[in-house]
Design an enzyme around this catalytic site. Structure first.
Site, PDB file in Angstrom:
ATOM      1  N   ARG A  83      -9.441   3.782  -7.649  1.00  0.00           N
ATOM      2  CA  ARG A  83      -8.682   3.431  -6.460  1.00  0.00           C
ATOM      3  C   ARG A  83      -9.695   3.253  -5.338  1.00  0.00           C
ATOM      4  O   ARG A  83     -10.683   3.983  -5.271  1.00  0.00           O
ATOM      5  CB  ARG A  83      -7.682   4.545  -6.095  1.00  0.00           C
ATOM      6  CG  ARG A  83      -6.700   4.919  -7.190  1.00  0.00           C
ATOM      7  CD  ARG A  83      -5.673   3.856  -7.455  1.00  0.00           C
ATOM      8  NE  ARG A  83      -5.075   3.359  -6.234  1.00  0.00           N
ATOM      9  CZ  ARG A  83      -4.558   2.138  -6.111  1.00  0.00           C
ATOM     10  NH1 ARG A  83      -4.589   1.307  -7.120  1.00  0.00           N
ATOM     11  NH2 ARG A  83      -4.023   1.764  -4.984  1.00  0.00           N
ATOM     12  N   GLU A  96       0.835  -1.210   0.000  1.00  0.00           N
ATOM     13  CA  GLU A  96       0.000   0.000   0.000  1.00  0.00           C
ATOM     14  C   GLU A  96       0.872   1.263   0.000  1.00  0.00           C
ATOM     15  O   GLU A  96       0.617   2.201  -0.753  1.00  0.00           O
ATOM     16  CB  GLU A  96      -0.916   0.029   1.226  1.00  0.00           C
ATOM     17  CG  GLU A  96      -1.878  -1.142   1.352  1.00  0.00           C
ATOM     18  CD  GLU A  96      -2.928  -1.210   0.263  1.00  0.00           C
ATOM     19  OE1 GLU A  96      -3.087  -0.236  -0.497  1.00  0.00           O
ATOM     20  OE2 GLU A  96      -3.592  -2.260   0.154  1.00  0.00           O
ATOM     21  N   ASN A 148       1.142   3.928  -3.062  1.00  0.00           N
ATOM     22  CA  ASN A 148       0.810   5.349  -2.853  1.00  0.00           C
ATOM     23  C   ASN A 148       1.913   6.258  -3.387  1.00  0.00           C
ATOM     24  O   ASN A 148       1.630   7.259  -4.050  1.00  0.00           O
ATOM     25  CB  ASN A 148       0.636   5.644  -1.351  1.00  0.00           C
ATOM     26  CG  ASN A 148      -0.788   5.400  -0.885  1.00  0.00           C
ATOM     27  OD1 ASN A 148      -1.674   5.138  -1.686  1.00  0.00           O
ATOM     28  ND2 ASN A 148      -0.996   5.514   0.417  1.00  0.00           N
TER      29      ASN A 148
END
Lengths: 149, 109
Positions: free
Chosen positions: A105, A46, A50
């Site tokens: 997303r 994650e 990002n």
């Protein structure tokens, strides 16, 4: 002894799996449970995603991943980019918030990091980048070898 | 990584390996191509061979769910491992997409 690792890689989607695999290999000697291993891998994925998508939108850059683990089995990870930064950190961390609602997303990145790790701290300044610091105990207390007298 | 099977009006998408943002870029394009040209009224995601998934995978599932919903179709998820399960639960996707038992494969692998 504190074991350390540092990895610097290009912010490209192909390297998401590299980051997960490296952290997972770093953790293996501590014999973590499968659940702990997959929690950390997910959180790393994650944070790195990002940085790639939001830290460097349409631009090249690098991501620095630092890991250390102390004698107590506390893993600390730092994932840092020098990208565009986050203007409003509390908003970015809200569940289901996505800066680009059309991108498909899920807006769950920070929620996943928060839920799967024991601690999460995000520091960011616009145009200077973002650093995500996460911690998790990867050796359960009863599994720690007794210290010699 | 992606195996598609069509059976009447049901499209089964069997995913395997790791589903992260990198793989989702490919999976989304491949799935949308098929969904656009077929009239499937049910889409089944078989996740039994997925070893890893992050929130990019959740985005993929929700996106296809919305697409199916807009044409009056249904979406289902079958079988997933513990890691995938926890993520599905955390995302609340559990309340949107129904779980079903894993469908049998039609042909030998």
């Amino acid at each position: 002894m504190i074991n350390r690792m540092q990895l610097l890689f290009s912010a490209v989607p192909e390297n998401e799996s590299l980051a997960r695999t490296a952290v997972s290999a770093f953790m293996l000697p501590y014999n973590p449970t499968l659940e702990i291993l997959s929690d950390v891998k997910t959180a790393v994925s994650e944070a790195v995603t990002n940085s790639i998508i939001h830290g460097y939108p349409g631009q090249q850059g690098e991501i620095r991943l630092e890991a250390n683990c102390d004698e107590e089995g506390l893993l600390t990870l730092e994932i840092a980019d020098q990208g565009v930064g986050i203007r409003d950190i509390p908003q970015a961390m809200e569940p289901f918030y996505s800066s680009d609602p059309y991108s498909e997303r899920s807006g769950m990145g920070f929620t996943v990091m928060q839920s799967f790790m024991d601690a999460l701290a995000v520091t960011s300044s616009p145009d200077h980048g973002t650093t995500v610091r996460m911690q998790k105990r990867i050796v359960l207390p009863q599994e720690r070898p007794a210290k010699r007298a | 990584m992606l195996k598609l099977e069509r059976n009447d009006h049901t499209l089964t998408a069997r995913l395997d390996g790791e589903i992260d943002h990198h793989h989702v870029l490919f999976l989304r394009a491949a799935l949308d191509r098929v969904l656009n040209d077929c009239r499937a009224t049910a889409l089944i995601f078989d996740l039994s061979r997925v070893d890893f998934m992050d929130s990019s995978g959740i985005g993929l599932l929700i996106g296809r769910y919305k697409q199916m919903q807009s044409r009056g179709g249904q979406t289902y998820i079958s079988a997933s491992n513990v890691q995938v399960d926890r993520l599905l639960h955390l995302s609340g996707i559990d309340s949107l997409i129904r779980r079903i038992d894993p469908p049998a494969e039609r042909s030998a692998r």
